[in-house]
Design an enzyme around this catalytic site. Sequence first.
Site, short mmCIF file in Angstrom:
data_model
loop_
_atom_site.label_atom_id
_atom_site.label_comp_id
_atom_site.label_asym_id
_atom_site.label_seq_id
_atom_site.Cartn_x
_atom_site.Cartn_y
_atom_site.Cartn_z
N ASP A 231 0.86 -1.19 0.00
CA ASP A 231 0.00 0.00 0.00
C ASP A 231 0.89 1.24 0.00
OD1 ASP A 231 -2.05 1.76 0.22
OD2 ASP A 231 -2.87 0.97 2.09
N SER A 310 -0.59 14.29 4.35
CA SER A 310 0.69 13.72 4.79
C SER A 310 0.60 13.30 6.26
CB SER A 310 1.81 14.73 4.60
OG SER A 310 1.62 15.83 5.47
N GLU A 369 -2.70 -0.07 -4.26
CA GLU A 369 -2.79 -1.10 -3.23
C GLU A 369 -3.03 -2.46 -3.85
OE1 GLU A 369 -5.86 -0.18 -0.45
OE2 GLU A 369 -5.80 -2.16 0.47
#
Length: 782
Positions: A231, A310, A369
């Site tokens: 991921d 982030s 992912e």
Amino acid sequence: MKGRRNDDSEDNGFAKWGGYMAAKKSKLEQQFSANPRPEADGGGIFAGVAIFVNGYTRPTAEELKQLMLRHGGTYHHYRSRATTHVIAANLPDSKVRQLKGTDRVVRPEWVAESVAAGRLLDHRDYLLCPARPCGQARLGFPPAVPAPARLASDDNFLEEFYSNSRLHHISTMGAAFKQYVGELRAAGRGSFPGLERLQAAGRHRDGDDGDDDLFGEPGSAPGDRVIMHVDMDCFFVSVGLRARPHLRGLPVAVTHARGEACPCSPGRAETRQQERECYRQRLKERLGEQASVPDDAVPGGSMSEVASCSYEARRAGVTNGMLLGAALALCPALRTMPYDFEGYQEVARALYDTVAEYTLDIEAVSCDEMFVDCTELLRRAEVTPLEFATVLRREIRERTGCTASTGLGPSPLLARLATRRAKPDGQFLLEASEAEGFLRDVAVGDLPGVGRSVASRLAARGVSTCGQLQKLSLAALQAQFGARTGLALHRHCRGVDDRELHTSGQHRRKSVSAEVNYGIRLADRGRADAFLRRLAGEVAGRLAALGLAGRSVALKLMVRAKDAPVETAKFLGHGVCDNVTRSSSLAAPVADAEAIAREVLGLARQIAAPPAEWRGVGIQVSRLEARTAPSHGLERFLAAPRGSEEPRPSTDRVVTLSQVDPSFLEALPDDVRQEVEASLARGGRDSAEELSTDMPLREAETVLREWARTQRRPEPYDIYLLADYAERLAALGRADTLLAVLRLLRECTAHKQDDAWREACQSVEDCAQETMLRVHGEELAV
DNA sequence: ATCCTCCCCTAC
DNA sequence: TAAGGTAGGGGAGGAT
């Protein structure tokens, strides 16, 4: 993502014919050009850009000039009408006002970072004076008119909406990479260079110390699976940071808006409160309790959603999906970045290509992912799971400039839970023996299938961790959540999961849909019908691309709830709505826009909600089947002399896989490439029947027959199919058939010359021309 | 029992 | 301003 119809749909798919053809032409040029990139040194990114540098800057004006010239741009010593951008580091207010159109006054970093990124970055991200979202109306001036917003009733609405919708991109990119994995497996690549490197390194190491025990658990049964979950870390942000190194380490979020306070909607806060209250009432009716609705908006704050943030931002409490206004309230230092959908596509491709160098036992979950069954790979490479994870993550970082985290375990469930522990930029191995202890403290919301609803129903019973969930009996869970869901909860909270990876492409699609729940403001029935028709066209285009038709058509409407404010707090949002769905099942499968539109218009009438109250519209086609083959294929029709059905021997030359330039295959849209690869794998001997089983081909036949026979003006949709057909023929190397199509097109339809007709001819001719050169090395004599 | 329709939920 | 899509699993409840 390849520029396929279902991604970048134009209007109803086809209204912007000129635009479509222009795009197609340039795509063809790219695909077939002998020199794929005219400027191999990364130049050209400033094509069409002309800068004027105002005042002192770093880099200096001279350096900026060099950068522009080296990368295809123009440098003006004086500002002129032709100047597209003014570069300035800082300007006194008076000067700014004097520079008309501050929307083109850009900080010098824009140039340098575009060069670093290798492409033209959005200059709006570097404006010296970011536009006040709403004009500052002053007394005595006429009120500022907000920029006209595009509504569902506007011509280019669908195209524009889809090109900006992150959810649409997430969805289509996910589907594209599932297909990509299927194609890689179908192509049956024999060599795995990554695996070979691992093996070579292993042999070298064995020679050094002779230690053979690299399997990890010596006692692990050979049948045990090792599943890896890969991921990317805050994917959209990571991709954006590649070109913005100065933002690394800061709290960053990807959003549409830039977060300036918006003083233009003073009523918004109250509107939001009304919406909250309305929503709360409805929750109360449904759940019979006084559900509380969190206040997610900030008065005057941006209602734009945070798509990705982030880890620095997360530390401040920012989460994905949060409204930007709220995020800024939590984290005033938050910096925003625009979307870069092409970048996501590129990075995702590199990610998949990296993993595919080791194994094709991959289940794509989304563009960023995947699950990887490492069992075989680890056995052959003789490395431990964590050694492989280290190698793979380093390679992903080197090839994408972005970090990934990996979780490893004996099942997809445990691998996925391990990833949560590993993030960010880490790896974690969860052994079966540790699973029970590990799960005790895992939040129920981390289990697959447990979202907002299930989590809150569990919370109402005092359950928030898997440990607590383990204490509920199977029967109790099934009583509350149903047989299947209850069983899944019971097993998952104990770490029990025997699901197989879904790696191959034998998956059958069950539905195809298109839905828009933004910008829907349809004043009257006429506009509502027009929009339904466009959306039907969109669905038809997607069905055509998949070669499918369906026997069930459903219309979903979001209708403004009775007490909801007419204008939503979020600009052009849907607000609080009732959802209504009606479907009709059909005797014969449908796929064309007109038939779908007919059904959907009827369903809309059944639902009988006033179009002015609609806030969302969706069309779904299900009970799918492959479109049936026509009685005879287009090729046979074309091959026969006109007026006769006698087949003529085809002169098309057979192309084999080795003759095809891999970069050519790569450049093709996914579905076309799959077809070509399949065809080439069969030895390039497609019979007319085989080729014609593909629905677009059958429709192309209809197009040509109709054009030849009738006086009807060609619909853009017809031409679109024809261009699609020509592209497929080009991909298959069938120059002779292309010539036949071109000849027929000119002979039969010359009497209805117009722009669309000319472009259709040009497109087919381009395909023929390129195919001749590429396959036969000859010029086409037209 | 099994199917169908109309939802809701989840995931990215 | 803002771009709240899409596919699939599954449950409730009624029809067969």
